[in-house]
Motif scaffolding. Structure first.
Motif, PDB file in Angstrom:
ATOM      1  N   THR A 275      -1.014   8.129   6.082  1.00 10.43           N
ATOM      2  CA  THR A 275      -0.127   7.071   5.578  1.00 10.43           C
ATOM      3  C   THR A 275      -0.549   6.631   4.186  1.00 10.43           C
ATOM      4  O   THR A 275       0.300   6.401   3.316  1.00 10.43           O
ATOM      5  CB  THR A 275      -0.154   5.865   6.519  1.00 10.43           C
ATOM      6  OG1 THR A 275       0.157   6.290   7.821  1.00 10.43           O
ATOM      7  CG2 THR A 275       0.835   4.817   6.077  1.00 10.43           C
TER       8      THR A 275
ATOM      9  N   TYR B  69       0.646   9.192   1.862  1.00  6.01           N
ATOM     10  CA  TYR B  69       2.110   9.108   1.760  1.00  6.01           C
ATOM     11  C   TYR B  69       2.519   7.979   0.816  1.00  6.01           C
ATOM     12  O   TYR B  69       3.418   8.137  -0.002  1.00  6.01           O
ATOM     13  CB  TYR B  69       2.684   8.900   3.171  1.00  6.01           C
ATOM     14  CG  TYR B  69       4.014   8.205   3.222  1.00  6.01           C
ATOM     15  CD1 TYR B  69       4.093   6.856   3.553  1.00  6.01           C
ATOM     16  CD2 TYR B  69       5.192   8.885   2.979  1.00  6.01           C
ATOM     17  CE1 TYR B  69       5.305   6.207   3.622  1.00  6.01           C
ATOM     18  CE2 TYR B  69       6.409   8.244   3.053  1.00  6.01           C
ATOM     19  CZ  TYR B  69       6.460   6.897   3.369  1.00  6.01           C
ATOM     20  OH  TYR B  69       7.662   6.255   3.434  1.00  6.01           O
ATOM     21  N   VAL B  70       1.823   6.837   0.914  1.00  2.00           N
ATOM     22  CA  VAL B  70       2.165   5.714   0.044  1.00  2.00           C
ATOM     23  C   VAL B  70       1.872   6.068  -1.413  1.00  2.00           C
ATOM     24  O   VAL B  70       2.638   5.733  -2.319  1.00  2.00           O
ATOM     25  CB  VAL B  70       1.403   4.448   0.482  1.00  2.00           C
ATOM     26  CG1 VAL B  70       1.535   3.348  -0.535  1.00  2.00           C
ATOM     27  CG2 VAL B  70       1.915   3.965   1.812  1.00  2.00           C
TER      28      VAL B  70
ATOM     29  N   SER C 169       9.513   4.474  -3.309  1.00  5.05           N
ATOM     30  CA  SER C 169       9.596   3.300  -2.437  1.00  5.05           C
ATOM     31  C   SER C 169       8.435   2.380  -2.785  1.00  5.05           C
ATOM     32  O   SER C 169       7.545   2.778  -3.527  1.00  5.05           O
ATOM     33  CB  SER C 169       9.545   3.745  -0.980  1.00  5.05           C
ATOM     34  OG  SER C 169       8.424   4.523  -0.749  1.00  5.05           O
ATOM     35  N   PRO C 170       8.443   1.151  -2.251  1.00  6.23           N
ATOM     36  CA  PRO C 170       7.344   0.245  -2.580  1.00  6.23           C
ATOM     37  C   PRO C 170       6.003   0.863  -2.250  1.00  6.23           C
ATOM     38  O   PRO C 170       5.810   1.426  -1.189  1.00  6.23           O
ATOM     39  CB  PRO C 170       7.604  -0.958  -1.691  1.00  6.23           C
ATOM     40  CG  PRO C 170       9.029  -0.917  -1.391  1.00  6.23           C
ATOM     41  CD  PRO C 170       9.460   0.498  -1.448  1.00  6.23           C
ATOM     42  N   GLY C 171       5.079   0.802  -3.173  1.00  3.70           N
ATOM     43  CA  GLY C 171       3.776   1.401  -2.931  1.00  3.70           C
ATOM     44  C   GLY C 171       3.204   1.886  -4.227  1.00  3.70           C
ATOM     45  O   GLY C 171       3.407   1.276  -5.272  1.00  3.70           O
TER      46      GLY C 171
ATOM     47  N   PHE D 166      -2.456   2.138  -6.118  1.00  2.00           N
ATOM     48  CA  PHE D 166      -3.405   1.135  -5.662  1.00  2.00           C
ATOM     49  C   PHE D 166      -3.288   0.892  -4.169  1.00  2.00           C
ATOM     50  O   PHE D 166      -4.280   0.937  -3.433  1.00  2.00           O
ATOM     51  CB  PHE D 166      -3.181  -0.172  -6.421  1.00  2.00           C
ATOM     52  CG  PHE D 166      -4.034  -1.290  -5.927  1.00  2.00           C
ATOM     53  CD1 PHE D 166      -3.499  -2.310  -5.184  1.00  2.00           C
ATOM     54  CD2 PHE D 166      -5.383  -1.295  -6.181  1.00  2.00           C
ATOM     55  CE1 PHE D 166      -4.293  -3.328  -4.709  1.00  2.00           C
ATOM     56  CE2 PHE D 166      -6.178  -2.307  -5.717  1.00  2.00           C
ATOM     57  CZ  PHE D 166      -5.642  -3.334  -4.977  1.00  2.00           C
ATOM     58  N   GLN D 167      -2.048   0.642  -3.700  1.00  2.00           N
ATOM     59  CA  GLN D 167      -1.868   0.329  -2.289  1.00  2.00           C
ATOM     60  C   GLN D 167      -2.330   1.472  -1.399  1.00  2.00           C
ATOM     61  O   GLN D 167      -3.072   1.282  -0.429  1.00  2.00           O
ATOM     62  CB  GLN D 167      -0.386   0.020  -2.001  1.00  2.00           C
ATOM     63  CG  GLN D 167       0.151  -1.233  -2.643  1.00  2.00           C
ATOM     64  CD  GLN D 167       0.744  -0.980  -4.002  1.00  2.00           C
ATOM     65  OE1 GLN D 167       0.302  -0.096  -4.730  1.00  2.00           O
ATOM     66  NE2 GLN D 167       1.758  -1.743  -4.369  1.00  2.00           N
TER      67      GLN D 167
ATOM     68  N   VAL E 253      -6.197   1.910  -1.251  1.00  2.00           N
ATOM     69  CA  VAL E 253      -6.899   0.942  -0.394  1.00  2.00           C
ATOM     70  C   VAL E 253      -6.699   1.298   1.073  1.00  2.00           C
ATOM     71  O   VAL E 253      -7.635   1.214   1.879  1.00  2.00           O
ATOM     72  CB  VAL E 253      -6.397  -0.486  -0.686  1.00  2.00           C
ATOM     73  CG1 VAL E 253      -7.002  -1.458   0.269  1.00  2.00           C
ATOM     74  CG2 VAL E 253      -6.734  -0.874  -2.094  1.00  2.00           C
ATOM     75  N   VAL E 254      -5.485   1.721   1.450  1.00  2.00           N
ATOM     76  CA  VAL E 254      -5.236   2.074   2.849  1.00  2.00           C
ATOM     77  C   VAL E 254      -6.089   3.269   3.261  1.00  2.00           C
ATOM     78  O   VAL E 254      -6.685   3.288   4.345  1.00  2.00           O
ATOM     79  CB  VAL E 254      -3.741   2.379   3.072  1.00  2.00           C
ATOM     80  CG1 VAL E 254      -3.512   2.929   4.453  1.00  2.00           C
ATOM     81  CG2 VAL E 254      -2.919   1.141   2.875  1.00  2.00           C
TER      82      VAL E 254
ATOM     83  N   VAL F 113      -4.081   9.230  11.126  1.00  2.00           N
ATOM     84  CA  VAL F 113      -2.742   8.687  10.874  1.00  2.00           C
ATOM     85  C   VAL F 113      -2.776   7.749   9.680  1.00  2.00           C
ATOM     86  O   VAL F 113      -1.918   7.803   8.783  1.00  2.00           O
ATOM     87  CB  VAL F 113      -2.217   7.961  12.128  1.00  2.00           C
ATOM     88  CG1 VAL F 113      -0.901   7.290  11.837  1.00  2.00           C
ATOM     89  CG2 VAL F 113      -2.070   8.919  13.279  1.00  2.00           C
ATOM     90  N   ALA F 114      -3.776   6.871   9.644  1.00  3.99           N
ATOM     91  CA  ALA F 114      -3.874   5.921   8.535  1.00  3.99           C
ATOM     92  C   ALA F 114      -4.180   6.643   7.231  1.00  3.99           C
ATOM     93  O   ALA F 114      -3.661   6.267   6.163  1.00  3.99           O
ATOM     94  CB  ALA F 114      -4.937   4.867   8.841  1.00  3.99           C
TER      95      ALA F 114
END
Lengths: 150, 245, 86
Positions: free
Chosen positions: B118, B121-122, B129-131, B134-135, B138-139, B114-115
């Motif tokens: 995600t 997706y980011v 959308s915000p993201g 880089f973000q 890291v996730v 799931v992570a």
């Protein structure tokens, strides 16, 4: 300044102050429980802010916190297991209270948003938040007792 | 010699101070609603059908600065790899397999995909959308390390062939450079966002080259963080000094 | 009135940053830094900067505590093995 932002202020202010007090004082058991409380206090606050500001894009922040907050608590549960082995950090009352309040916030937001993709996203975040909170509490209460140096 | 160096530093510092004061006196007023750069940035972002103005500024208007930031991360991870490598007087001692509580193990195995999704997706929705790269990178990298937290280090090593991640880090940096050079070959400036069509506003295919640069940065950051954590984990969990040193 | 929220979060940030500096033990400091990271993400959201807040959450919630705690473990292991060898 509408009701959602007011609720978010209460969640951030009250939850934040309680978590700060817990994280800075007392034995390691209390500190890691307070760190776990941070996630369950701030994630509903971010959801309420997204609704209050009228910006559905902010819900992504709550999704990330619901996913990565419990991971942070697991880091401390695993790598501080020596310090915690003397005294198990179990606070099930606090955990279930936080879970109920989080669920209430998610339900209220689902009602306000109405059926659709946004509601499904809110429900997924709610499940991840409450599940993560419960599992992180379980990990703190002796989940890593058998781990030696790994 | 020391006094000469200090005098040189003083002269350079005085020049820098004079320039900074001159620049600060020319700044727009603090705390208003009107900012000249902000208005122009939003206009340029909307003209190129990028819904997230921050991504437009990062990967379109100032894409060259993002190249610099990516190189900083690459160089920092390279430095850590050199510093944390196994020395001659150290040996590897893998720890015994750990017995983690079953709910925690099951949670880690459930949340890991799931992570990961995600994170991707980011990265993919950076222009909407915000993201961004880089973000999301890291996730995704942190999601992989749920395997260490929920099981043990041996499990993580099995799904993390380190050479593959080091190679993909370098390949992602090169991909960013190649995307920039493609614009040069087409006749415009380096990293200019004029090659690809701008697409439909507020859908996944919009913004020209912004999604591609996002993907390159996402791959680079994820691989860099995995390599960084790999060396920290090796030092903390496996590598030991020889006794008597 | 929306400023009240900004003031509340700013006061919390000031208090927790001071608490982070006042901690002496690195492991305890890592706990306070994890809290401070999440709080900073909330501050950036309240100041209408969600991209920065997302970066802060991604890095400060799991990655930075993991790096600090791995360093603490390495130092403790080295101290323990030196005592065993003596």
């Amino acid at each position: 300044m509408n009701g959602w932002i007011l609720a978010a202020t209460v969640a951030l202010g009250g939850g934040g102050a309680a978590a700060l007090w817990g994280v800075t004082t007392g034995p390691p058991a209390r500190r890691v429980i307070a760190q776990n409380l941070t996630t369950s206090a701030f994630c509903p606050a971010l959801l309420l802010l997204a609704q209050g500001y009228g910006r559905p894009a902010y819900v992504d922040l709550a999704l990330l916190l619901a996913l990565l907050g419990p991971v942070g608590t697991l880091v401390f549960a695993r790598l501080l297991s020596d310090d915690l082995s003397a005294q198990d950090a179990s606070a099930w009352g606090l955990t279930w209270t936080a879970a109920v309040l989080g669920a209430a916030a998610v339900v209220a937001l689902c009602v306000a948003v109405g059926p659709g993709r946004a509601m499904v996203k809110l429900l997924v975040i709610g499940v991840l938040l409450i599940g993560g909170n419960v599992i992180a509490s379980r990990a703190l209460a002796g989940g890593f007792r058998g781990v030696r140096g790994g | 010699m020391n006094r000469l160096r200090l005098w040189l530093l003083a002269v350079g510092g005085a020049g820098l101070a004079a320039l900074l004061v001159a620049a600060c006196l020319d700044l727009p007023g603090f705390g208003g609603r009107h900012h000249p750069y902000g208005d122009r940035a939003v206009q340029a972002s909307l003209a190129r059908h990028t819904a997230n103005t921050i991504s437009s500024v990062n990967f379109d208007q100032r894409a060259y600065d993002t190249l610099g930031e990516m190189s900083i991360l690459f160089a920092a991870v390279l430095g850590c790899v050199v510093l944390l490598r196994q020395a001659r007087d150290e040996h590897r001692a893998p720890p015994e397999p750990a017995e983690v509580a079953r709910p925690v193990r099951r949670y880690a195995l459930l949340v890991l995909p799931v992570a990961l999704v995600t994170g991707l997706y980011v990265v993919a929705h950076g222009q909407l959308s915000p993201g961004g790269g880089f973000q999301g990178g890291v996730v995704a990298a942190t999601a992989l390390h749920l395997l260490y937290l929920g099981a043990d280090y041996g499990a993580l090593e099995r799904v993390r062939p380190l050479g593959v991640y080091e190679t993909s880090d370098a390949v992602a940096v090169c991909a960013y450079l190649v995307l920039g050079l493609a614009s040069v070959l087409a006749g415009t400036a380096f990293l200019a966002n004029t090659l690809l069509p701008y697409g439909t506003f507020n859908t996944l295919s919009s913004g020209g080259a912004v999604p591609l640069l996002n993907a390159a940065v996402g791959m680079e950051v994820a691989s860099a963080v995995v390599v960084l954590l790999a060396h920290f984990l090796d030092q903390a969990v496996e590598i030991e000094e020889e006794h008597g040193s | 009135m929306a400023d009240a929220l900004i003031v509340v979060v700013l006061l919390l940030v000031a208090a927790s940053a001071t608490a982070a500096v006042a901690q002496r033990d690195p492991a305890r400091q890592a706990l306070v830094l994890s809290f401070l990271g999440t709080l900073l993400a909330a501050l950036f959201t309240v100041l209408q900067a969600p991209d920065v807040g997302l970066s802060q959450l991604a890095v400060g919630s799991a990655l930075t505590p993991l790096l600090i705690m791995l360093c603490v473990r390495k130092i403790r292991r080295r101290g323990r093995s030196k005592e065993d060898a003596r």
